[in-house]
Every structure is written in C-alpha cells, then in structure tokens.
Scaffold this active site. Structure first.
Site, PDB file in Angstrom:
ATOM      1  N   VAL A  77       0.846  -1.082   0.013  1.00 39.45           N
ATOM      2  CA  VAL A  77      -0.038   0.067   0.022  1.00 39.45           C
ATOM      3  C   VAL A  77       0.900   1.106   0.060  1.00 39.45           C
ATOM      4  O   VAL A  77       0.402   2.316  -0.354  1.00 39.45           O
ATOM      5  CB  VAL A  77      -0.934  -0.053   1.104  1.00 39.45           C
ATOM      6  CG1 VAL A  77      -1.864  -1.037   1.237  1.00 39.45           C
ATOM      7  CG2 VAL A  77      -0.343   0.075   2.752  1.00 39.45           C
ATOM      8  N   ASN A 103      -6.960  -0.878   6.048  1.00 38.14           N
ATOM      9  CA  ASN A 103      -6.418  -1.648   7.433  1.00 38.14           C
ATOM     10  C   ASN A 103      -4.892  -1.795   7.472  1.00 38.14           C
ATOM     11  O   ASN A 103      -4.263  -1.504   8.538  1.00 38.14           O
ATOM     12  CB  ASN A 103      -7.245  -2.904   7.482  1.00 38.14           C
ATOM     13  CG  ASN A 103      -6.589  -3.821   8.794  1.00 38.14           C
ATOM     14  OD1 ASN A 103      -6.844  -3.578   9.849  1.00 38.14           O
ATOM     15  ND2 ASN A 103      -5.565  -4.774   8.330  1.00 38.14           N
ATOM     16  N   TYR A 166       3.722   6.701  14.327  1.00 41.08           N
ATOM     17  CA  TYR A 166       2.378   6.037  14.560  1.00 41.08           C
ATOM     18  C   TYR A 166       1.380   6.773  14.912  1.00 41.08           C
ATOM     19  O   TYR A 166       0.302   6.946  14.146  1.00 41.08           O
ATOM     20  CB  TYR A 166       2.522   4.722  15.336  1.00 41.08           C
ATOM     21  CG  TYR A 166       1.594   3.786  15.509  1.00 41.08           C
ATOM     22  CD1 TYR A 166       1.427   3.028  14.328  1.00 41.08           C
ATOM     23  CD2 TYR A 166       0.465   3.835  16.342  1.00 41.08           C
ATOM     24  CE1 TYR A 166      -0.093   2.003  14.244  1.00 41.08           C
ATOM     25  CE2 TYR A 166      -0.631   3.044  16.500  1.00 41.08           C
ATOM     26  CZ  TYR A 166      -0.757   1.898  15.532  1.00 41.08           C
ATOM     27  OH  TYR A 166      -1.884   1.365  15.503  1.00 41.08           O
ATOM     28  N   ALA A 167       1.615   7.708  15.789  1.00 45.62           N
ATOM     29  CA  ALA A 167       0.722   8.545  16.401  1.00 45.62           C
ATOM     30  C   ALA A 167       0.084   9.577  15.348  1.00 45.62           C
ATOM     31  O   ALA A 167      -0.958   9.873  15.355  1.00 45.62           O
ATOM     32  CB  ALA A 167       1.210   9.335  17.768  1.00 45.62           C
ATOM     33  N   ALA A 168       1.230  10.197  14.688  1.00 49.54           N
ATOM     34  CA  ALA A 168       1.118  11.345  13.910  1.00 49.54           C
ATOM     35  C   ALA A 168       0.154  10.542  12.535  1.00 49.54           C
ATOM     36  O   ALA A 168      -0.580  11.359  11.911  1.00 49.54           O
ATOM     37  CB  ALA A 168       2.444  11.883  13.237  1.00 49.54           C
ATOM     38  N   SER A 169       0.692   9.345  12.109  1.00 57.03           N
ATOM     39  CA  SER A 169      -0.214   8.799  10.904  1.00 57.03           C
ATOM     40  C   SER A 169      -1.670   8.816  11.285  1.00 57.03           C
ATOM     41  O   SER A 169      -2.287   8.969  10.429  1.00 57.03           O
ATOM     42  CB  SER A 169       0.445   7.520  10.445  1.00 57.03           C
ATOM     43  OG  SER A 169       2.047   7.647  10.125  1.00 57.03           O
ATOM     44  N   LYS A 170      -2.021   8.040  12.698  1.00 53.08           N
ATOM     45  CA  LYS A 170      -3.122   7.740  12.998  1.00 53.08           C
ATOM     46  C   LYS A 170      -4.079   8.833  13.126  1.00 53.08           C
ATOM     47  O   LYS A 170      -5.304   8.985  12.770  1.00 53.08           O
ATOM     48  CB  LYS A 170      -3.188   6.872  14.048  1.00 53.08           C
ATOM     49  CG  LYS A 170      -2.599   5.511  13.729  1.00 53.08           C
ATOM     50  CD  LYS A 170      -3.126   4.668  12.590  1.00 53.08           C
ATOM     51  CE  LYS A 170      -2.783   3.171  12.573  1.00 53.08           C
ATOM     52  NZ  LYS A 170      -3.218   2.158  11.623  1.00 53.08           N
ATOM     53  N   ILE A 199      -6.163  -4.991  20.603  1.00 46.11           N
ATOM     54  CA  ILE A 199      -6.742  -6.089  19.892  1.00 46.11           C
ATOM     55  C   ILE A 199      -5.717  -7.296  19.830  1.00 46.11           C
ATOM     56  O   ILE A 199      -4.655  -7.168  19.574  1.00 46.11           O
ATOM     57  CB  ILE A 199      -6.940  -5.810  18.249  1.00 46.11           C
ATOM     58  CG1 ILE A 199      -7.891  -4.403  18.187  1.00 46.11           C
ATOM     59  CG2 ILE A 199      -8.045  -6.919  17.715  1.00 46.11           C
ATOM     60  CD1 ILE A 199      -9.549  -4.480  19.011  1.00 46.11           C
TER      61      ILE A 199
HETATM   62  P1  NAI Z   1      -0.648  -7.153  12.125  1.00 45.35           P
HETATM   63  O1  NAI Z   1       0.813  -6.962  11.850  1.00 45.35           O
HETATM   64  O2  NAI Z   1      -1.201  -8.375  12.838  1.00 45.35           O
HETATM   65  O3  NAI Z   1      -1.287  -7.229  10.575  1.00 45.35           O
HETATM   66  C1  NAI Z   1      -0.943  -6.149   9.816  1.00 45.35           C
HETATM   67  C2  NAI Z   1      -1.034  -6.746   8.314  1.00 45.35           C
HETATM   68  O4  NAI Z   1      -0.712  -5.764   7.301  1.00 45.35           O
HETATM   69  C3  NAI Z   1      -0.102  -7.975   8.100  1.00 45.35           C
HETATM   70  O5  NAI Z   1      -0.951  -8.821   7.299  1.00 45.35           O
HETATM   71  C4  NAI Z   1       0.792  -7.352   7.005  1.00 45.35           C
HETATM   72  O6  NAI Z   1       1.648  -8.039   6.077  1.00 45.35           O
HETATM   73  C5  NAI Z   1       0.099  -6.196   6.341  1.00 45.35           C
HETATM   74  N1  NAI Z   1       0.957  -5.020   5.770  1.00 45.35           N
HETATM   75  C6  NAI Z   1       2.029  -4.512   6.548  1.00 45.35           C
HETATM   76  N2  NAI Z   1       2.470  -3.793   5.475  1.00 45.35           N
HETATM   77  C7  NAI Z   1       1.862  -3.835   4.370  1.00 45.35           C
HETATM   78  C8  NAI Z   1       1.799  -2.791   3.118  1.00 45.35           C
HETATM   79  N3  NAI Z   1       2.882  -1.937   2.952  1.00 45.35           N
HETATM   80  N4  NAI Z   1       0.928  -3.341   2.360  1.00 45.35           N
HETATM   81  C9  NAI Z   1      -0.009  -4.174   2.464  1.00 45.35           C
HETATM   82  N5  NAI Z   1      -0.244  -4.949   3.693  1.00 45.35           N
HETATM   83  C10 NAI Z   1       0.798  -4.601   4.660  1.00 45.35           C
HETATM   84  O7  NAI Z   1      -1.358  -5.996  12.538  1.00 45.35           O
HETATM   85  P2  NAI Z   1      -2.849  -5.611  13.304  1.00 45.35           P
HETATM   86  O8  NAI Z   1      -2.929  -5.550  14.634  1.00 45.35           O
HETATM   87  O9  NAI Z   1      -3.841  -6.480  12.447  1.00 45.35           O
HETATM   88  O10 NAI Z   1      -3.240  -4.126  12.543  1.00 45.35           O
HETATM   89  C11 NAI Z   1      -3.819  -3.846  11.762  1.00 45.35           C
HETATM   90  C12 NAI Z   1      -4.411  -2.396  11.629  1.00 45.35           C
HETATM   91  O11 NAI Z   1      -4.982  -1.846  13.049  1.00 45.35           O
HETATM   92  C13 NAI Z   1      -3.176  -1.435  11.607  1.00 45.35           C
HETATM   93  O12 NAI Z   1      -3.425  -0.426  10.785  1.00 45.35           O
HETATM   94  C14 NAI Z   1      -2.689  -1.144  13.144  1.00 45.35           C
HETATM   95  O13 NAI Z   1      -2.188   0.083  13.344  1.00 45.35           O
HETATM   96  C15 NAI Z   1      -4.249  -1.024  13.275  1.00 45.35           C
HETATM   97  N6  NAI Z   1      -4.587  -1.069  14.800  1.00 45.35           N
HETATM   98  C16 NAI Z   1      -4.156  -2.312  15.723  1.00 45.35           C
HETATM   99  C17 NAI Z   1      -4.422  -2.310  17.021  1.00 45.35           C
HETATM  100  C18 NAI Z   1      -4.218  -3.598  17.657  1.00 45.35           C
HETATM  101  O14 NAI Z   1      -4.411  -3.559  19.030  1.00 45.35           O
HETATM  102  N7  NAI Z   1      -3.723  -4.991  17.137  1.00 45.35           N
HETATM  103  C19 NAI Z   1      -4.737  -1.353  17.856  1.00 45.35           C
HETATM  104  C20 NAI Z   1      -5.162  -0.242  16.948  1.00 45.35           C
HETATM  105  C21 NAI Z   1      -4.718  -0.064  15.688  1.00 45.35           C
END
Ligand code: NAI
Length: 261
Positions: A77, A103, A166-170, A199
C-alpha cells in the site's frame, strides 16, 4: 444477526493476511461479499502471543468456509503503482468496488530519539500514505457504486504514547477520513474510521506480560478485543444500516478512550 448485508458486494481489505484485516475480511466473507485480500504477503503472520498457529491464507479460508468469494492480490500500500494495479485487478475480477477497508498498518516501537528517519518514512508511508493511495485510486469506482471507505485508525490517533510516526499517521488517518467524507458526500460515498483499542493480533508481540496486564486493566471491558470485534463494526459501517453515517470515528476499544483508570 443479518448475514447477507454485503452479498455480492466487492470489498477490498488491505493487510488482510493477518490480524485485524483477516478478521474484517472473514466477516465480509460471512456476509457473502467478494473479498480482495490486498497484502504484501499471502502467508498469515504467526504471533508469539496471539495467532500462534494460523496457517490457512485468508482468501482460502473465506472461499472454503463462508458464502463469500475471495482472491489474494499482492499489494504494497505504500507504493502507489502497486495500489493502482490492485484496484485494476479488483475491477477486472469482480466488475467494480463497493467497499475499501484501509487496514494495513505497521508499528515500530521507539521514541523520537531512538527511531531513524527511515523508520519515520516507513511507518508514515504505510499507515498514512497507503491509506490515501488506496482511497485515491478506488474513488472513481466507489462513486460509481455509491460505496464506502473505512479507515483503520487507533486510540493513538487522539493521545500520545504510540511513538511519533504511528501517532502522527493515525491522527492523520482520522482527519483524512473527515476530509474525504467532505469531498465525497455529495456523491453518496461515505467515509468512516474505526479506532481500535488493544486487539489480539501479532502486532502485539512487542508487549511484555506486564504491559498486557496494564493495558487490560486500563480497558473498561477488561480484555483485549478480537479481530472479529473490529470486523463487526466494519460490516456495520459499510452496510445500508449506516447509510446516514459519514465522517465519523467509531472507537472499538472496550472503553479505553472513555476513561483512563
Ligand atoms: P498485524 O501486524 O497483525 O497485521 C498487519 C497486516 O498488514 C499484515 O498482514 C501485514 O502483512 C500487512 N501489511 C504490512 N505492511 C503492508 C503494506 N505495505 N502493504 C500491504 N499490507 C501490509 O497488525 P494488526 O494488529 O492486525 O493491525 C491492523 C491495523 O490495525 C493497523 O493499521 C494497526 O495500526 C491498527 N491497530 C491495531 C491495533 C491492535 O491492537 N492490534 C490497535 C489499534 C490499531
């Protein structure tokens, strides 16, 4: 529970190989959608604490176990050309786009003094720029379908503690949501944001057991959320039941932001 709110609709979920994106993609599959798993890898991540034994790729799981259909499209992305190609493949395969769930995200721990400029660029490149690219290239198709965008922010969008990029992006993702909603409202394209709290996903590997206890204690509903909890919110926001909801941010955080204990 209605289980066919998205039957036949085409939904792109970025970062859907693992974690929250996988949970969101599965929920759309359960609702009968055609799901595009747009990720840098097809292989689900295995975390040290959560999702320790996940092996089946998300697209395979959706096709086998839900009424929906799914394809995997290798996508970075943070690369606009890759995003444009993914959008084209989606339209070629399913004939249009109804929903984009932005996401994909990465998190790198460390304060301003620890992280490199390269890390700043990497994190903002995926978490903020990537959200913009996916919206930008999908918009013509979303206007056609009167579809919707759901961005994934974080509780760190409105509070410090997530580290600078991270904070700035979100925070940027939340206001990008409002701005896109402003631009697209007259064309009946809705744009909303989900801000998850803690999560259960592999992204949490950096937390110590002590951290997990502390974060759980600070969550009013004392547990970490599940990817499915975010998926439930996403299928609602993308549904006709949310047809008068746009420019909004929905916290799926167990009350994390409601009150700091
Ligand atoms: P994760 O690390 O388990 O999964 C992230 C997914 O994004 C992975 O499948 C990875 O391969 C993919 N990814 C990474 N870079 C990419 C790229 N350049 N292009 C396409 N795909 C890419 O992370 P999680 O926890 O599922 O996070 C998902 C979203 O939720 C993120 O935006 C994260 O910041 C946000 N988030 C997560 C929280 C949590 O507690 N898990 C809390 C708040 C937000």
């Amino acid at each position: 529970m209605q289980a066919d709110r998205h039957s036949g609709r085409t939904v792109i979920v970025t970062g859907a190989a693992s974690g929250i994106g996988r949970g969101v993609a599965l929920r759309f599959g359960e609702e009968g959608a055609n799901v595009v798993v747009a990720d840098v890898t097809r292989e689900p991540k295995r975390g040290e604490r959560y999702d320790t034994d996940v092996t089946t790729p998300t697209d395979e799981l959706i096709t086998a176990e839900t009424p929906g259909d799914a394809i995997y499209v290798e996508t970075d992305v943070s690369d606009p050309e890759s995003v444009a190609a993914m959008v084209e493949t989606t339209v070629d395969t399913y004939g249009g786009i109804d929903v984009v769930v932005n996401n994909a995200g990465i998190y790198v721990p460390g304060g301003a003094r620890e992280i490199s400029v390269e890390t700043w660029n990497d994190v903002t490149g995926v978490d903020l720029d990537g959200t913009f690219y996916c919206a930008k290239f999908a918009i013509p198709h979303l206007v056609e379908s009167e579809g919707s965008i759901i961005n994934v922010g974080s509780v760190n969008a409105s509070e410090g503690g997530g580290g600078p990029p991270y904070a700035a992006s979100k925070a940027g993702v939340v206001n990008l949501t409002r701005d896109l909603a402003t631009e697209l409202g007259a064309e009946n394209v809705r744009v909303n944001c989900i801000n998850p709290g803690f999560i259960e996903t592999p992204i949490q590997d950096y937390l110590t057991e002590e951290d997990v206890e502390k974060m759980t204690h600070q969550t009013l509903l004392p547990r970490f959320g599940l990817p499915r909890d975010v998926g439930d919110a996403a299928v609602f926001l993308a549904s006709d039941e949310a047809s008068f909801v746009t420019g909004e941010q929905l916290h799926v955080d167990g009350g994390w932001t409601a009150h700091r204990l």
